[in-house]
Design an enzyme around this catalytic site. Structure first.
Site, mmCIF file in Angstrom:
data_model
loop_
_atom_site.group_PDB
_atom_site.id
_atom_site.type_symbol
_atom_site.label_atom_id
_atom_site.label_comp_id
_atom_site.label_asym_id
_atom_site.label_seq_id
_atom_site.Cartn_x
_atom_site.Cartn_y
_atom_site.Cartn_z
ATOM 1 N N THR A 108 45.872 39.314 35.399
ATOM 2 C CA THR A 108 46.756 38.311 35.994
ATOM 3 C C THR A 108 45.843 37.427 36.838
ATOM 4 O O THR A 108 45.316 37.860 37.860
ATOM 5 C CB THR A 108 47.855 38.957 36.860
ATOM 6 O OG1 THR A 108 48.722 39.695 35.994
ATOM 7 C CG2 THR A 108 48.668 37.906 37.589
ATOM 8 N N LYS A 183 53.574 34.468 33.616
ATOM 9 C CA LYS A 183 53.453 35.647 34.492
ATOM 10 C C LYS A 183 53.796 35.258 35.934
ATOM 11 O O LYS A 183 54.398 36.032 36.675
ATOM 12 C CB LYS A 183 52.035 36.227 34.404
ATOM 13 C CG LYS A 183 51.741 37.406 35.351
ATOM 14 C CD LYS A 183 52.547 38.659 35.018
ATOM 15 C CE LYS A 183 52.395 39.747 36.066
ATOM 16 N NZ LYS A 183 51.297 40.671 35.849
ATOM 17 N N LYS A 251 48.249 39.209 45.855
ATOM 18 C CA LYS A 251 47.250 38.456 45.079
ATOM 19 C C LYS A 251 47.984 37.544 44.089
ATOM 20 O O LYS A 251 47.696 36.353 43.977
ATOM 21 C CB LYS A 251 46.329 39.418 44.328
ATOM 22 C CG LYS A 251 45.241 38.734 43.510
ATOM 23 C CD LYS A 251 44.861 39.505 42.258
ATOM 24 C CE LYS A 251 45.711 39.122 41.073
ATOM 25 N NZ LYS A 251 45.285 39.708 39.797
#
Length: 299
Positions: A108, A183, A251
């Site tokens: 990711t 995502k 994150k």
């Protein structure tokens, strides 16, 4: 003889770089379920050795060596910088990959790094797909991840049957970077839902209700969600070691908020929930799972 040849015609040489909680089982599925010839690399060599022993694959001392001669190379690391170090840097996979091979990134990361790698791979005649995953550790272990892809259609068509070994759902979302953007939407949707669920349980407790009974009823209606179904019990018990750590969620939300600043999207709830996760980190909950927003309300 014919049947063996038939089976092997689908077998590819695969390299897998990054054996974290997701990568380790994903690489295992490529070997066992996919039937591919898999070579792995991990920063901690002991992890690669353990994987090779468990799954009967091979391990290599550098990403470049793992990727040499591979038809497909998967990367699943921490962030943009980790990704650059295993792909573009010295001893990175792009130094050794053969022309016509495909690089599939399951990290990711930002949409920017995806576009950057797509361009770098293209120069070397290598295909690239950004393919972040959702479904957490359990999804990786059970081989039922959701994989959101960005890239060229022809490259995707070749990569999908290989990705299928660890996925329940794989889709091409658009051009390079589109997988990462999808995502980001996934994480935006999770953030708001978990905070809503945390507030609901918190309110119910304060009101003196039986949370189990409440959820049993409301989960069958419009308020129902995956988070409610899978996390209400552990949240109610104050247990937060069931999946995706807050450090990782922050994150991801950092990537989301940075992208929103550049595309002009307004994400007030996401920005707020990101701050709430910061509060939970300050409580020492860095490794707690994302449902621990409730702990913040109860402190």
């Amino acid at each position: 003889m014919h049947s063996i040849h038939e089976r092997n015609s689908h077998m590819a040489k695969v390299a897998f770089i990054g054996l974290g909680v997701m990568g380790y089982p994903m690489a295992g599925h490529l070997k066992v379920k996919g039937g591919h010839d898999v070579t792995v690399y991990n920063r901690t060599a002991a992890k690669s050795a353990a994987w090779a022993e468990q799954f009967g694959g091979k391990s290599a001392p550098t990403p470049a060596e793992a990727a040499k001669d591979a038809d497909f190379v998967f990367t699943c690391v921490g962030n943009d910088d980790d990704l650059r170090s295993v792909t573009s840097a010295k001893d990175g996979v792009l130094q050794s990959m053969k022309s016509g091979a495909i690089l599939i990134d399951n990290t990711t990361a930002s949409a920017d790094v995806a576009r950057e790698l797509h361009a770098a791979a293209k120069e070397k005649g290598i295909g690239f797909i950004d393919a972040p995953v959702s479904g957490g550790q359990a999804g990786a272990e059970n081989g039922v991840l959701t994989v959101m892809c960005g890239g060229d259609e022809a490259t995707y068509a070749r990569a999908k049957p290989v990705i299928d070994a660890f996925a329940r759902m794989v889709g091409l979302m658009g051009a390079p970077g589109a997988g990462q953007l999808t995502k980001m939407i996934n994480q935006i949707c999770i953030a708001g839902v978990v905070q809503g669920l945390a507030e609901g349980i918190h309110f119910g407790k304060r009101a003196g209700l039986d949370i189990e009974k409440v959820i049993e009823v409301i989960s069958k209606g419009a308020a129902g969600s995956w988070q409610m179904e899978n996390r209400h019990k552990t949240m109610n018990e104050g247990k937060y070691d069931f999946g995706f750590a807050i450090d990782w969620m922050r994150k991801d939300l950092g990537i989301v908020l940075s992208e929103a600043r550049s595309n002009g999207a307004r994400l007030p709830v996401t920005a707020l929930v990101d701050q709430f996760y910061g509060d939970v980190q300050a409580m020492g909950g860095n490794r707690w799972d994302t449902s621990s927003l409730l702990a913040r309300l109860e402190k």
